[in-house]
Design a protein around this motif. Structure first.
Motif, mmCIF file in Angstrom:
data_model
loop_
_atom_site.group_PDB
_atom_site.id
_atom_site.type_symbol
_atom_site.label_atom_id
_atom_site.label_comp_id
_atom_site.label_asym_id
_atom_site.label_seq_id
_atom_site.Cartn_x
_atom_site.Cartn_y
_atom_site.Cartn_z
ATOM 1 N N ALA A 184 0.926 -1.210 -0.180
ATOM 2 C CA ALA A 184 -0.285 0.094 0.064
ATOM 3 C C ALA A 184 0.926 1.413 -0.044
ATOM 4 C CB ALA A 184 -1.186 0.065 1.199
ATOM 5 N N ASN A 185 1.947 1.202 0.958
ATOM 6 C CA ASN A 185 2.681 2.370 0.865
ATOM 7 C C ASN A 185 3.498 2.989 -0.445
ATOM 8 O OD1 ASN A 185 2.129 3.144 3.511
ATOM 9 N ND2 ASN A 185 3.739 1.885 4.265
ATOM 10 N N ILE A 186 3.892 1.700 -1.253
ATOM 11 C CA ILE A 186 4.638 1.958 -2.405
ATOM 12 C C ILE A 186 3.829 2.489 -3.379
ATOM 13 C CG2 ILE A 186 5.807 0.702 -4.475
ATOM 14 C CD1 ILE A 186 7.090 -1.193 -1.984
ATOM 15 N N ALA A 187 2.395 1.834 -3.362
ATOM 16 C CA ALA A 187 1.343 2.153 -4.557
ATOM 17 C C ALA A 187 1.109 3.644 -4.202
ATOM 18 C CB ALA A 187 0.363 1.268 -4.479
ATOM 19 N N VAL A 188 1.045 4.004 -3.070
ATOM 20 C CA VAL A 188 0.376 5.381 -2.623
ATOM 21 C C VAL A 188 1.834 6.379 -3.231
ATOM 22 C CG1 VAL A 188 0.005 7.157 -1.091
ATOM 23 C CG2 VAL A 188 -1.154 4.867 -1.159
ATOM 24 N N LYS A 189 2.905 5.991 -2.773
ATOM 25 C CA LYS A 189 4.083 7.042 -3.009
ATOM 26 C C LYS A 189 4.335 7.153 -4.618
ATOM 27 C CE LYS A 189 6.460 6.321 1.288
ATOM 28 N NZ LYS A 189 7.617 6.017 2.104
ATOM 29 N N LYS A 190 4.033 5.992 -5.469
ATOM 30 C CA LYS A 190 4.501 5.985 -6.894
ATOM 31 C C LYS A 190 3.029 6.254 -7.373
ATOM 32 C CE LYS A 190 8.670 4.977 -6.498
ATOM 33 N NZ LYS A 190 9.642 5.659 -6.923
ATOM 34 N N LYS A 191 2.092 6.575 -6.840
ATOM 35 C CA LYS A 191 0.831 6.926 -7.617
ATOM 36 C C LYS A 191 0.863 7.596 -8.909
ATOM 37 C CE LYS A 191 -1.748 10.082 -5.687
ATOM 38 N NZ LYS A 191 -1.941 11.218 -6.441
ATOM 39 N N ASP A 192 1.623 8.969 -8.838
ATOM 40 C CA ASP A 192 1.634 9.666 -10.151
ATOM 41 C C ASP A 192 2.426 9.136 -11.261
ATOM 42 O OD1 ASP A 192 0.456 11.947 -8.643
ATOM 43 O OD2 ASP A 192 2.204 12.636 -7.989
ATOM 44 N N GLU A 193 3.328 8.303 -10.907
ATOM 45 C CA GLU A 193 4.044 7.386 -11.894
ATOM 46 C C GLU A 193 3.311 6.401 -12.268
ATOM 47 O OE1 GLU A 193 8.039 6.326 -10.615
ATOM 48 O OE2 GLU A 193 8.524 8.199 -9.652
ATOM 49 N N LEU A 194 2.658 5.624 -11.650
ATOM 50 C CA LEU A 194 1.578 4.745 -11.932
ATOM 51 C C LEU A 194 0.512 4.885 -12.903
ATOM 52 C CD1 LEU A 194 1.455 2.589 -8.867
ATOM 53 C CD2 LEU A 194 2.784 1.894 -11.075
ATOM 54 N N MET A 195 -0.041 6.438 -12.431
ATOM 55 C CA MET A 195 -1.229 6.658 -13.452
ATOM 56 C C MET A 195 -0.759 7.297 -14.878
ATOM 57 S SD MET A 195 -3.152 9.178 -10.625
ATOM 58 C CE MET A 195 -4.287 9.760 -11.710
ATOM 59 N N ALA A 196 0.722 7.986 -14.866
ATOM 60 C CA ALA A 196 1.313 8.408 -15.931
ATOM 61 C C ALA A 196 1.508 7.177 -16.785
ATOM 62 C CB ALA A 196 2.529 8.944 -15.826
ATOM 63 N N LEU A 197 1.741 5.927 -16.100
ATOM 64 C CA LEU A 197 2.531 4.776 -16.785
ATOM 65 C C LEU A 197 1.162 4.020 -17.412
ATOM 66 C CD1 LEU A 197 4.431 2.718 -17.793
ATOM 67 C CD2 LEU A 197 4.043 1.477 -15.590
ATOM 68 N N PHE A 198 0.084 4.048 -16.753
ATOM 69 C CA PHE A 198 -1.060 3.044 -17.337
ATOM 70 C C PHE A 198 -2.209 3.810 -17.780
ATOM 71 C CE2 PHE A 198 0.715 0.333 -13.634
ATOM 72 C CZ PHE A 198 1.013 -0.771 -14.389
#
Length: 369
Positions: A133-147
């Motif tokens: 959960a912590n990793i997903a929240v911290k990398k939220k912006d990058e994941l949104m940009a990626l997917f």
């Protein structure tokens, strides 16, 4: 209705618990050795019914306390969750699920360890879920940009992309929307974070715009026009909040409750709302205070040229105004109404309503000296 259902459920649970406790007590060594229940089935049934009813009554009596505890826990959990944006909750839940999926592959072997295998497995599952959960929240912006390809550049040069800020959300009240200065203030870039416009504020504006009173109707329509300009022309993120508090009647109280729930700040020019918000610990941005703070500073002894426009409250006083609306009280200035005169500032008074400047005519001071 919910309290009645929960009370019935807890009472039934008490009866079931009482039945099992009574059955266990009747089968203990002490009960067997006493010989009191060996040949007397009636005594057994009587004791079993008594213990069952006793636990049922106990759970029935304490169920209101349990209901209250559950309600407070649910309210606290709801408030805590509402402080986070939906994207953070979504990515946190997704990261926790992925962490649990990974840990499942690791702990299958550990469960075979005698005694402590299950404890170790549960601990690893919890750690992996929190870590995911912590990793997903911290990398939220990058994941949104990626997917979801959120960082696409617009094809048109005139296309406006509303930025998403990490600053605290700013909740607008009815008075500051009707005032209209909030639009110009947001254009300057001094206000950061998403602008939250509650649905109940929109309803209040609609009622004002539909009023039979001409002045109120014009004010309401002006507020709706300002909202349309904010949504269409500003580059800031604008969110229409559907959250409501049906148990609260006043719009101002709902506004403060919403700020507490989402961890936001209220933007207003309402003096009374400002004071209530400060009392309840809600951060306030008052545009009237901002306007007073950025007015030019005038110090005693400064000279200025002003036009006396009317007489003052005290005998012989004249009143003038600066370009920003600051009032100047001129001693002995009544006889110069309509004329431009040179004055020297004698003192400056800061009040809740604004700043007042006291001055005397320059020639009068020179003669006195």
């Amino acid at each position: 209705m919910l309290n009645k259902i929960l009370r019935t459920i807890f009472t039934l649970m008490g009866l079931v618990i009482g039945y099992f406790v009574g059955d266990i007590l009747l089968n203990t060594n002490f009960a067997m050795e006493s010989g009191y229940f060996n040949d007397n089935t009636f005594n057994k049934i009587l004791i079993l019914v008594f213990i069952t009813l006793l636990f049922g009554i106990i759970l029935f009596l304490i169920s209101p306390l349990i209901n209250d505890l559950i309600a407070k826990s649910m309210e606290y959990t709801e408030k805590s969750i509402q402080k986070f944006p939906a994207s953070v909750i979504l990515f946190g839940a997704g990261g926790a699920i992925i962490g649990l999926a990974i840990s499942t592959m690791l702990v299958n072997v550990l469960t075979t360890i005698p005694y402590i295998g299950t404890l170790i497995s549960v601990s690893i599952n919890i750690v992996m879920a929190v870590l995911g959960a912590n990793i997903a929240v911290k990398k939220k912006d990058e994941l949104m940009a990626l997917f979801f390809n959120m960082k696409k550049i617009g094809n048109s040069k005139d296309k406006k992309v509303k930025g998403i800020s990490k600053a605290d959300p700013k909740v607008l009240d009815t008075s500051v929307i009707i005032d209209g200065r909030i639009f110009d203030l947001c254009q300057t870039g001094f206000i950061e974070g998403p602008l939250i416009i509650p649905n109940f504020v929109l309803e209040e504006l609609r009622h004002i715009a539909d009023s039979s009173d001409t002045l109120k109707r014009n004010r309401g329509r002006r507020g709706l026009d300002i909202l349309n300009k904010i949504q269409k022309e500003l580059k800031m993120e604008v969110v229409i909040s559907e959250k409501d508090f049906p148990d609260i009647a006043e719009v101002d109280s709902k506004l403060l409750k919403l700020c507490q729930a989402i961890g936001g700040k209220v933007i207003t020019n309402d003096y009374n709302l400002n004071k209530v918000a400060e009392f309840q610990g809600v951060p306030v941005l008052n545009i009237n205070e901002l306007a007073n703070a950025i007015k030019p500073i005038v110090l005693p002894g400064e000279e200025m040229k002003i036009q006396v426009v009317k007489d003052g409250k005290e005998s012989g006083q004249g009143i003038a105004y600066l370009d920003d609306g600051t009032m100047i009280v001129v001693e002995g200035g009544r006889k110069f109404i309509g004329e431009f005169i040179d004055v020297i500032v004698t003192s400056v008074l800061q009040t809740a309503a604004g700043r007042m400047i006291f001055a005397k005519q320059k020639e009068m001071l020179e003669k006195a000296n």
